[in-house]
Design a protein around this motif. Structure first.
Motif: not given
Length: 124
Positions: A24-50
């Motif tokens: 992460x770079x920069x600053x934000x006024x928000x409070x983070x509560x989670x970080x996720x990894x997603x993936x998207x294969x060609x021609x497929x919809x984005x899916x949650x990984x972790x």
């Protein structure tokens, strides 16, 4: 404004391993509560990984359970996705996202930002 940058993608053979990083770079006024990894294969919809939360809980979807894990470097505030025993079906662009609660400018609503993605190709 906070920005996320993924790195670590590349070409690997089946059975190989990669570590993806989300910084992460920069600053934000928000409070983070989670970080996720997603993936998207060609021609497929984005899916949650972790997912990893600021409370320390982690979750990994069934498709990659036992092969992938998510972890955080709390000193440098970098979230990693450790990928082992990679398979051709893991080929995708991998994105990290940060979830949090916004400030008064957004009515304290949930906010979500994304990195630009890093490509993982698993092929012999």
């Amino acid at each position: 404004q906070e920005q996320l940058v993924e790195s670590g993608g590349g070409l690997v053979q089946p059975g190989g391993s990669l570590i993806l990083s989300c910084a992460a770079y920069g600053t934000s006024s928000s409070v983070r509560y989670a970080t996720n990894w997603y993936r998207q294969a060609p021609g497929k919809e984005r899916e949650l990984v972790a997912t990893i939360t600021t409370l320390g809980s982690i979750s990994v979807v069934d498709q990659v359970k036992g092969r992938f894990t998510i972890a955080e470097d709390t000193i440098n505030q970098i979230v990693y996705l450790q990928m082992n025993d990679l398979k051709p079906e893991d080929t995708a662009t991998y994105y990290c996202s940060a979830e949090g609660t916004g400030g008064p400018e957004v009515g304290y609503r949930r906010v979500k930002i994304w990195g630009q993605g890093t490509l993982v190709t698993v092929s012999s």
